[in-house]
Design an enzyme around this catalytic site. Structure first.
Site, PDB file in Angstrom:
ATOM      1  N   SER A 141       0.847  -1.009  -0.226  1.00  0.00           N
ATOM      2  CA  SER A 141       0.254  -0.267   0.254  1.00  0.00           C
ATOM      3  C   SER A 141       0.668   1.139   0.116  1.00  0.00           C
ATOM      4  O   SER A 141       1.725   1.086  -1.269  1.00  0.00           O
ATOM      5  CB  SER A 141      -0.733   0.091   1.345  1.00  0.00           C
ATOM      6  N   THR A 142       1.164   1.885   1.019  1.00  0.00           N
ATOM      7  CA  THR A 142       1.548   2.895   1.071  1.00  0.00           C
ATOM      8  C   THR A 142       3.137   3.247   1.008  1.00  0.00           C
ATOM      9  O   THR A 142       3.272   2.152   1.789  1.00  0.00           O
ATOM     10  CB  THR A 142       0.780   4.099   1.794  1.00  0.00           C
ATOM     11  N   HIS A 202      -2.633  -0.580  -3.577  1.00  0.00           N
ATOM     12  CA  HIS A 202      -3.546  -0.216  -3.046  1.00  0.00           C
ATOM     13  C   HIS A 202      -3.049   0.930  -4.094  1.00  0.00           C
ATOM     14  O   HIS A 202      -2.306   1.808  -2.972  1.00  0.00           O
ATOM     15  CB  HIS A 202      -3.584   0.165  -1.804  1.00  0.00           C
ATOM     16  N   MET A 225      -0.649   1.227   5.231  1.00  0.00           N
ATOM     17  CA  MET A 225      -1.424   1.163   6.399  1.00  0.00           C
ATOM     18  C   MET A 225      -2.027  -0.029   6.358  1.00  0.00           C
ATOM     19  O   MET A 225      -3.057  -0.287   5.683  1.00  0.00           O
ATOM     20  CB  MET A 225      -1.724   2.867   6.088  1.00  0.00           C
ATOM     21  N   ASP A 242      -4.323  -5.094   5.658  1.00  0.00           N
ATOM     22  CA  ASP A 242      -5.028  -5.381   4.631  1.00  0.00           C
ATOM     23  C   ASP A 242      -3.896  -7.028   4.603  1.00  0.00           C
ATOM     24  O   ASP A 242      -2.463  -6.407   4.163  1.00  0.00           O
ATOM     25  CB  ASP A 242      -5.291  -5.570   3.143  1.00  0.00           C
TER      26      ASP A 242
END
Length: 348
Positions: free
Chosen positions: A167-168, A194, A285, A288
């Protein structure tokens, strides 16, 4: 002086209209203050050094110095959380956006191209700014890469699938991991990143250019190909079947707010081919991927997560570690080296 709890932001965009819209948007939040504005990258670097903001909202295409160059300089002279606002309609700008992420920017969002898009951004942007402003960005490639662990006799596995979630901060970590994974290793890599809807094609194209490999957005029903990298499309879960086919599912609801979901990918691998799969969970973050990685480990898969020192946000890797899902905790390049060693040791 801003009061306690106020997030101080510098806006960087060559459009005075865009800056005015963003300024009004943040003024309504009550706890985000625009402390400076710049119309080009050179001025942006000077403002960041002088004002020491909590976050920079960065455009890409600008005179004198573009957003990629400005990001690189800011991360060199005063590392600051940077949120890139990029146009999905401009493929060159999307490519540069991913270069900015590779060099230290934390996230990329789509610049709206119609009034309704600005309304949606107004609802989501303040929360994103607050979260990212609390992160501690790291200059690109400063963390020491750990050596991969030795291969234990009898513990190797013939890996055919690499399931990768992030993600991030993920684009740079994914690029580093894949760049260190030997191109001749006979595996297919499946990626859930993401990212703002509409950037998947640009992300795949950027990876393909960086890696000189077959990187594309996944299509439903295709089979795995050795050396190929397939990226989950927008708004759809990516799954592996026991027959070695990819399924793209846009009908199943989001899992914990995500579609595509890293958990959905990992869980499908745990059911379809656990002992032929390496699950790799990188920076991001939330949680998931933690549940799916734990299931993959229980089923006999090889499981790996990025270490805290090199993660932009340690949320997803931490959640996996707390569930006992991770066999290895290493920087991305060391994870790739360890995976290659284990996979090759399991082959004739």
């Amino acid at each position: 002086m801003p009061g306690p709890g106020v997030t101080r932001v510098v806006l960087v965009d060559d459009s005075a209209t865009v800056r005015a819209v963003l300024r009004r948007l943040f003024a309504r939040s009550g706890d985000i203050e625009v402390i400076g504005e710049a119309a080009d990258g050179e001025a942006a670097v000077e403002l960041v050094v002088a004002l020491r903001p909590d976050l920079v909202l960065m455009d890409i295409e600008m005179p004198r110095l573009d957003g990629f160059g400005a990001t690189e300089r800011i991360m060199a002279v005063r590392p600051t959380p940077i949120l890139v606002l990029s146009s999905r309609a401009n493929r060159d700008q999307m490519q540069t956006s991913f270069e900015a992420l590779k060099r230290g920017a934390l996230e990329v969002l789509a610049k709206p191209e119609e009034p309704s898009g600005w309304d949606r951004l107004a609802r989501t942007l303040p929360e994103t700014v607050r979260f990212l402003a609390g992160q501690r960005p790291k200059p690109a490639r400063t963390s020491t890469e750990s050596a991969p662990p030795p291969i234990r006799p009898g513990a190797s596995r013939e890996i055919r699938w690499v399931a990768l979630g992030a993600s991030t901060g993920g684009p740079g970590a994914i690029q580093a991991f894949l760049a260190s994974l030997p191109a001749d290793l006979p595996v297919t890599t499946l990626v859930v990143q993401h990212i703002a809807a509409g950037f998947e094609e640009g992300f795949a194209e950027w990876l393909a250019r960086e890696l000189h490999r077959d990187v594309q957005v996944a299509t439903d029903g295709e089979s795995g190909r050795e050396g190929a990298v397939r990226v989950a499309p927008a708004g759809a879960h990516l799954r592996l079947t026991p027959a070695g086919m990819l399924r793209v599912d846009s009908l199943t609801p989001p899992r914990h707010g995500h579609r595509p979901s890293v958990d959905e990918l990992f869980l499908s691998c745990a059911e379809a081919a656990p002992r032929e799969t390496a699950g790799v969970l990188l920076t991001g973050m939330g949680a998931d991927g933690a549940e799916g990685l734990a299931a993959l480990r229980r089923a006999g898969g090889l499981t790996m997560v990025q270490d805290e020192a090199t993660s932009v946000v340690f949320g997803m890797p931490r959640a996996a570690i707390e569930r006992g899902a991770a066999e290895f905790v290493l920087p991305p390049r060391a994870l790739a080296a360890a995976l290659a060693g284990w996979s090759r040791a399991g082959r004739p």
